[in-house]
Design a protein around this motif. Structure first.
Motif, PDB file in Angstrom:
ATOM      1  N   MET A   1       0.802  -1.234   0.000  1.00  0.00           N
ATOM      2  CA  MET A   1       0.000   0.000   0.000  1.00  0.00           C
ATOM      3  C   MET A   1       0.837   1.288   0.000  1.00  0.00           C
ATOM      4  N   PRO A   2       2.028   1.331   0.679  1.00  0.00           N
ATOM      5  CA  PRO A   2       2.764   2.597   0.624  1.00  0.00           C
ATOM      6  C   PRO A   2       3.239   2.948  -0.790  1.00  0.00           C
ATOM      7  N   ILE A   3       3.385   1.947  -1.652  1.00  0.00           N
ATOM      8  CA  ILE A   3       3.841   2.232  -3.017  1.00  0.00           C
ATOM      9  C   ILE A   3       2.812   3.094  -3.742  1.00  0.00           C
ATOM     10  N   VAL A   4       1.545   2.715  -3.610  1.00  0.00           N
ATOM     11  CA  VAL A   4       0.488   3.474  -4.291  1.00  0.00           C
ATOM     12  C   VAL A   4       0.457   4.914  -3.777  1.00  0.00           C
ATOM     13  N   ALA A   5       0.542   5.056  -2.452  1.00  0.00           N
ATOM     14  CA  ALA A   5       0.478   6.399  -1.875  1.00  0.00           C
ATOM     15  C   ALA A   5       1.700   7.230  -2.270  1.00  0.00           C
ATOM     16  N   SER A   6       2.864   6.606  -2.231  1.00  0.00           N
ATOM     17  CA  SER A   6       4.095   7.333  -2.488  1.00  0.00           C
ATOM     18  C   SER A   6       4.205   7.803  -3.941  1.00  0.00           C
ATOM     19  N   MET A   7       3.837   6.936  -4.895  1.00  0.00           N
ATOM     20  CA  MET A   7       3.883   7.345  -6.297  1.00  0.00           C
ATOM     21  C   MET A   7       2.905   8.491  -6.547  1.00  0.00           C
ATOM     22  N   GLY A   8       1.731   8.389  -5.951  1.00  0.00           N
ATOM     23  CA  GLY A   8       0.748   9.462  -6.107  1.00  0.00           C
ATOM     24  C   GLY A   8       1.258  10.766  -5.518  1.00  0.00           C
ATOM     25  N   GLY A   9       1.852  10.662  -4.329  1.00  0.00           N
ATOM     26  CA  GLY A   9       2.376  11.864  -3.675  1.00  0.00           C
ATOM     27  C   GLY A   9       3.439  12.538  -4.520  1.00  0.00           C
ATOM     28  N   ASN A  10       4.274  11.721  -5.122  1.00  0.00           N
ATOM     29  CA  ASN A  10       5.337  12.259  -5.955  1.00  0.00           C
ATOM     30  C   ASN A  10       4.795  12.961  -7.196  1.00  0.00           C
ATOM     31  N   ALA A  11       3.871  12.310  -7.879  1.00  0.00           N
ATOM     32  CA  ALA A  11       3.290  12.902  -9.089  1.00  0.00           C
ATOM     33  C   ALA A  11       2.539  14.182  -8.738  1.00  0.00           C
ATOM     34  N   ALA A  12       1.846  14.173  -7.600  1.00  0.00           N
ATOM     35  CA  ALA A  12       1.080  15.352  -7.202  1.00  0.00           C
ATOM     36  C   ALA A  12       2.018  16.514  -6.882  1.00  0.00           C
ATOM     37  N   THR A  13       3.157  16.216  -6.253  1.00  0.00           N
ATOM     38  CA  THR A  13       4.111  17.270  -5.928  1.00  0.00           C
ATOM     39  C   THR A  13       4.652  17.908  -7.208  1.00  0.00           C
ATOM     40  N   GLN A  14       4.899  17.091  -8.215  1.00  0.00           N
ATOM     41  CA  GLN A  14       5.367  17.643  -9.495  1.00  0.00           C
ATOM     42  C   GLN A  14       4.352  18.632 -10.065  1.00  0.00           C
TER      43      GLN A  14
ATOM     44  N   SER B   1      -0.530  24.318  -0.183  1.00  0.00           N
ATOM     45  CA  SER B   1      -0.888  23.281  -1.148  1.00  0.00           C
ATOM     46  C   SER B   1      -0.336  21.918  -0.782  1.00  0.00           C
ATOM     47  N   ALA B   2       0.959  21.876  -0.394  1.00  0.00           N
ATOM     48  CA  ALA B   2       1.633  20.587  -0.230  1.00  0.00           C
ATOM     49  C   ALA B   2       0.851  19.650   0.683  1.00  0.00           C
ATOM     50  N   VAL B   3       0.399  20.178   1.819  1.00  0.00           N
ATOM     51  CA  VAL B   3      -0.248  19.295   2.788  1.00  0.00           C
ATOM     52  C   VAL B   3      -1.595  18.784   2.276  1.00  0.00           C
ATOM     53  N   PHE B   4      -2.354  19.652   1.614  1.00  0.00           N
ATOM     54  CA  PHE B   4      -3.647  19.199   1.076  1.00  0.00           C
ATOM     55  C   PHE B   4      -3.441  18.168  -0.026  1.00  0.00           C
ATOM     56  N   VAL B   5      -2.481  18.467  -0.883  1.00  0.00           N
ATOM     57  CA  VAL B   5      -2.273  17.618  -2.049  1.00  0.00           C
ATOM     58  C   VAL B   5      -1.840  16.209  -1.635  1.00  0.00           C
ATOM     59  N   THR B   6      -0.876  16.109  -0.697  1.00  0.00           N
ATOM     60  CA  THR B   6      -0.438  14.758  -0.326  1.00  0.00           C
ATOM     61  C   THR B   6      -1.492  14.044   0.519  1.00  0.00           C
ATOM     62  N   THR B   7      -2.338  14.803   1.216  1.00  0.00           N
ATOM     63  CA  THR B   7      -3.444  14.162   1.916  1.00  0.00           C
ATOM     64  C   THR B   7      -4.367  13.484   0.909  1.00  0.00           C
ATOM     65  N   VAL B   8      -4.654  14.198  -0.167  1.00  0.00           N
ATOM     66  CA  VAL B   8      -5.504  13.626  -1.202  1.00  0.00           C
ATOM     67  C   VAL B   8      -4.904  12.326  -1.735  1.00  0.00           C
ATOM     68  N   THR B   9      -3.612  12.349  -2.061  1.00  0.00           N
ATOM     69  CA  THR B   9      -3.035  11.141  -2.659  1.00  0.00           C
ATOM     70  C   THR B   9      -2.893  10.002  -1.649  1.00  0.00           C
ATOM     71  N   ASP B  10      -2.659  10.334  -0.375  1.00  0.00           N
ATOM     72  CA  ASP B  10      -2.617   9.268   0.639  1.00  0.00           C
ATOM     73  C   ASP B  10      -3.995   8.629   0.795  1.00  0.00           C
ATOM     74  N   VAL B  11      -5.004   9.474   0.980  1.00  0.00           N
ATOM     75  CA  VAL B  11      -6.354   8.964   1.221  1.00  0.00           C
ATOM     76  C   VAL B  11      -6.857   8.191   0.008  1.00  0.00           C
ATOM     77  N   VAL B  12      -6.737   8.793  -1.175  1.00  0.00           N
ATOM     78  CA  VAL B  12      -7.223   8.112  -2.379  1.00  0.00           C
ATOM     79  C   VAL B  12      -6.414   6.841  -2.623  1.00  0.00           C
ATOM     80  N   GLY B  13      -5.093   6.918  -2.404  1.00  0.00           N
ATOM     81  CA  GLY B  13      -4.235   5.748  -2.635  1.00  0.00           C
ATOM     82  C   GLY B  13      -4.609   4.580  -1.741  1.00  0.00           C
ATOM     83  N   PHE B  14      -4.673   4.827  -0.435  1.00  0.00           N
ATOM     84  CA  PHE B  14      -5.008   3.733   0.492  1.00  0.00           C
ATOM     85  C   PHE B  14      -6.426   3.222   0.246  1.00  0.00           C
ATOM     86  N   PHE B  15      -7.362   4.164   0.069  1.00  0.00           N
ATOM     87  CA  PHE B  15      -8.754   3.766  -0.068  1.00  0.00           C
ATOM     88  C   PHE B  15      -8.977   2.959  -1.349  1.00  0.00           C
ATOM     89  N   SER B  16      -8.427   3.436  -2.454  1.00  0.00           N
ATOM     90  CA  SER B  16      -8.679   2.727  -3.717  1.00  0.00           C
ATOM     91  C   SER B  16      -8.020   1.349  -3.694  1.00  0.00           C
TER      92      SER B  16
END
Lengths: 470, 470
Positions: B339-352, B443-458
C-alpha cells in the motif's frame, strides 16, 4: 464581429489604457478587440495601438491569442511588429512563430535588436536555419553574434550585449559627452561607459552619474574606477549574478581570455538569470525538470518520468522493508495502520531541513564556518520535535488501540525517525554538494527514502522485538 | 599569535587580494589574519584593510567572526566602520551588533547612510530605541525616515530611497548638468532624474544616458518621458518587482496618494526583493516559515511545528482509512506491504504538478486563458503516467506475491491515484489562489493528503471488493 461595432472608435490615447485586468492577466475585453481587428484585417488599429505596446505587453498579448491569430497579427503589423516581443514569450510560442517565418525576414528583424535579444532568439533555432540567417547579416553584426553564440549556454558570454560605449583614458569628460551627443550608433540604453586601451583591453569603467557630476575638463582616467568586477565571458551566469548582487552593479564589462572587452552584461539580463535560477531550484526540489507551461502532454509526461522511476525503486525498497515483518503485521494489524504515520512525519521534518539546507547552499549562506553549528542545530531541533510529537502520537495511538505498550513503541520509533530526518535532511544535500551534484535535484528522493526505511524498520522492528512476534 | 609573525607585512595593495576562497566563503587565512589583528589591537592594519572592504565583503567577514571579535572589530575600526555592512548580515547578527551599541552612535552612523539602508537597520529595532535614535537626527532626515517607516513592511514606501535628483520641466539639459556638477548633496548613485512641478508632483523621468546624448540647449520637458511606471508608496514590493521586471526598469519614482514624488525605488533593492520572494516560495513549499540560519534551536523548532501538526492530523486521517480495512489486511498481509507504493507514487506525481502550478501562479504565467488547457494537460499526463507505472508496478507486485489478481488491483489503484494526483496537484493551488490564500504555503499538505487517502482507499477498497475479504 458585432462586438467591434459597439466598441467606441479607438481614441489616440487608447495605447495608454491599462491592458491588464485586476488579476494581472490581459483583459479579455482588450483581447476581444484585438481579435476582432485581426479578423477585420484592421491594419490601422493594430499598427497604431498593438504596434505601440511595450515588448513585454505585446508578448503577453501574443501568448494569450490563438495560434492562427498570432501569425495573422504579425503579418498585419508588418514593420511595426517589435521583434523583441519574442524574447518575452514561452519557448514553444517563440519557436512556433519563428519557424513559420522565412529566414530572410528573421535576418532583417534581428538586425534591429540588441545583440543579447538577437542571440536569445537565434540560440533555439536549428543549426541550419541559424547559419542561413547569420549569412544574411552585415559583417560586423555577424561576427558579434557568432562570438556570443560561440560561448556555452548559461555563460556571461552568451548573455552579454555586444553594444557598448568605450572611450580612451586620455579623453576629457567634455570630449566624451560630445562623442555621445554626436554618435547615433550607441546602445539603446546604458548606465556605464568603459575605458579601453588601443588593444581593446579593459582599463576601467565610469558610471554615468559620475560623468554628469564631473567638470568638462576632468580627464577620464582620473574619474574612472579600475573595475574589479570584469566578468570573464566563460563565467557561469549564476556566478555572474552573484557578483551583481553582492556589489550592487547595474552593468559589468565582459572580457575574453586576453582581458579584451567583448561585451557588457546588464542588470536587466541578470534579473532574468536570478529568476531562472530560483525557478530551477524550485522545480528541481519538486522533482520537475526543465518544462514549460506550453509543453505538450507527451513531452511533459516524458520529462516527469525519471523522477517517478527513481521513486518507484525507493517505494519498492520501503515495501521490502515492510515485507520483512509480514509475520509481525499479521499478528498485529494495528502496526499496518500506524506505520505510515511514522514515515510521513519523518518525511515532513526531513523536507523542512532539506529545504533550508538546499537554499542555504544555493545562496552561499552556508559555509565551512557555520556548517558544524547548523548540523548541531538541526539535530537538536529533530530531537526536540521528535520528543514532542512522540508523546502526542504515542498517546493517541495508545488510546486508539487501547494498548499503552504500542503507544510507547510508536513514540520511540518517532524519536529515532525524527533524528534520522534531521541528519539526513542536512547531511545528504551537504554531501551531494561536496561531490559536485546539485543538491536541489537529488536530495528529496534520498532524504525521504531514509525516513521511509528508518521509519518502517524502527517501528516494525521495535514492535517485533518487544512483543516477541517474530 | 605566532601566526601573525610569519605573515608577510601588509602590502599596500592587500586590499585587492581576493578575500574569498574557491568555495565562495571568506578564506580562513584571511580570517586568521583579521582575528590576529583584532587580538593585537592592530588598528593600522584593520583600518587600512578591513576598513576599505566593500560593505558586502565586510558583512561576510563580520558573519564569519566570533561574537566577541565582531564587537572588538567595530570598536577598533571606529569611524572607518562602514555601517552599511550591517544591511548585509543575518538579522540575528545585526541585532546583536546594534543592541550592543549606544543609540547615539547609531544615530550618527545612520546619517551617513542612504535612507533605504537606514530604514533597513532601524525597522528591526524596538519602538523605544528607534524613537530615541530618530530624535537625535537632523529635522529633514528625521522626517524622511519617519515617512518611510510609516509605510507598512514589504511596501514600496518602506523600500524606497528618499534621496533623488528632481528638476523643473523648464530647465535645459545644460542647467541640469551644471546643477549636478555643483550640488554636493546628491544621492550616492543614480541612473535617472525626475521632473516635478512646484507642488512636487511627478511629471516625468529621464534616464542619464538620454541627458548625455541630448544637446545642452534641449529643454527637459522635451526629452523627458512621461513615466507610466510611477509606483504608489503603498504598493506591495512583490508587485513593484514585477513592474521592474516587465519593463526592464533601473529605477522608478515612488509617489504618495497625492501623486507627489516621495522617493525612488532602485533595481538594487528590487533584486533583493526578487531573491526574498523566490526564497519565500521555496521555503513555504518545503513547509518552512520565515526562519534564518542564525535562529536558535528553540525558535527554529517552534517555527517548524505548525506544519508538523497539520501533517500529524492528515497522517492520522490516512491511518484511519487504513483502519477501515484492518480485517482485509489481516487476511492478506501483502496489501500492507504494497500500500505505501500506491500512496508514495501518487504523492510524488502530485508534488510535481503542484510545483509547476504554484510557480506558474507566482510568476503569473498561468491565467484564465490557459488554465483550462493546463488542467487538461495535467489530467492527460496523469493518465498516461498512471497507465505506464500501473503496468510496471502491477507486474512486479504480481510476480513478487505470485498473484496476478493482486497485480491487477494495484495497477487499477495506481491509475486512480495518479489521476487524483494530477487533478489535486493543479486544482488545489488554483482554488487556494482564487480564495486569496498563498498556494505555496498550504498546497503541499492538502495535495499529499488527497493522494494518501485516495491511494489507500482505492487499493484496499478494490482488494476487499475483489477478493470478497470484508
Amino acid at each position: 464581429m458585432d462586438e467591434t461595432e459597439t466598441l467606441p472608435p479607438p481614441a489616440d490615447d487608447e495605447r495608454d489604457v491599462d491592458i491588464y485586468g485586476e488579476d494581472g492577466a490581459v483583459r479579455s475585453s482588450y483581447l476581444a478587440r484585438v481579435g476582432a481587428a485581426i479578423a477585420d484585417r484592421d491594419v490601422l488599429f493594430l499598427r497604431s495601438h498593438v504596434g505601440k505596446l511595450h515588448q513585454s505587453e505585446l508578448g503577453h498579448v501574443l501568448e494569450a491569442l490563438q495560434s492562427e491569430q498570432r501569425a495573422a497579427l504579425i503579418e498585419l503589423l508588418g514593420d511595426e511588429f517589435d521583434f523583441a516581443a519574442l524574447t518575452e514569450v514561452d519557448e514553444a510560442v517563440r519557436l512556433e512563430i519563428v519557424d513559420a517565418m522565412p529566414n530572410q525576414q528573421i535576418a532583417e528583424a534581428v538586425q534591429d535588436l540588441d545583440s543579447d535579444d538577437a542571440v536569445y532568439i537565434l540560440e533555439d533555432l536549428d543549426q541550419e536555419d541559424r547559419d542561413e540567417i547569420l549569412a544574411q547579416l552585415p559583417f560586423t553584426e555577424r561576427v558579434r553574434l557568432r562570438r556570443s553564440l560561440g560561448y556555452p549556454e548559461e555563460t556571461a558570454g552568451r548573455r552579454m550585449q555586444t553594444e557598448f560605449v568605450a572611450v580612451p583614458p586620455f579623453w576629457t569628460v567634455g570630449q566624451t559627452i560630445d562623442y555621445m551627443r554626436n554618435n547615433a550608433d550607441l546602445p539603446e540604453s546604458f548606465s556605464q561607459i568603459f575605458v579601453i586601451d588601443p588593444m581593446f583591453r579593459l582599463l576601467g569603467a565610469i558610471d554615468l552619474d559620475r560623468i554628469l557630476r564631473a567638470g568638462r575638463d576632468s580627464k577620464i582616467d582620473e574619474i574612472m574606477h579600475e573595475t574589479r568586477h570584469a566578468i570573464p565571458a566563460t563565467m557561469d551566469q549564476e556566478e555572474a549574478a552573484q557578483i551583481f548582487e553582492q556589489y550592487d552593479l547595474l552593468s559589468a564589462a565582459v572580457v575574453d581570455e586576453n582581458e579584451r572587452l567583448v561585451g557588457v552584461l546588464t542588470i536587466e539580463n541578470i534579473v532574468d538569470v536570478i529568476q531562472e535560477e530560483a525557478e530551477e531550484d524550485i522545480m528541481r526540489l519538486g522533482g520537475v525538470g526543465d518544462e514549460e507551461l506550453s509543453d505538450s502532454v507527451l513531452s511533459t509526461s516524458r520529462s516527469r518520468t525519471p523522477w517517478l522511476v527513481v521513486n518507484l525503486f525507493t517505494a519498492f525498497l520501503s515495501a521490502s522493508i515492510i515485507g520483512l515483518f509480514d509475520g509481525t503485521i499479521q499478528q498485529m494489524v494495528a502496526l499496518a495502520v500506524l506505520m505510515p504515520i511514522v514515515a510521513s512525519m519523518g518525511g515532513n521534518a526531513a523536507t523542512q531541513t532539506m529545504t533550508v539546507t538546499v537554499r542555504a547552499l544555493a545562496t552561499r549562506d552556508m559555509d565551512i564556518y557555520n556548517a558544524g553549528r547548523i548540523i548541531r542545530r538541526e539535530a537538536s531541533v529533530g530531537l526536540i520535535n521528535g520528543m514532542v510529537f512522540a508523546v502526542l502520537i504515542g498517546m493517541v495511538a495508545g488510546f486508539w488501540f487501547q494498548n499503552a505498550e504500542l503507544g510507547g513503541i510508536i513514540a520511540s520509533a518517532m524519536i529515532i525517525n525524527m533524528m534520522a530526518a534531521a541528519l539526513g535532511g542536512i547531511l545528504i544535500p551537504l554531501l551531494l554538494d561536496k561531490f559536485g551534484a546539485d543538491p536541489a535535484i537529488s536530495s528529496a528522493v534520498f532524504v525521504t527514502t531514509v525516513t521511509d526505511v528508518v521509519g518502517f524498520f524502527s517501528f516494525l522492528g521495535l514492535a517485533t522485538w518487544w512483543f516477541r512476534l517474530a
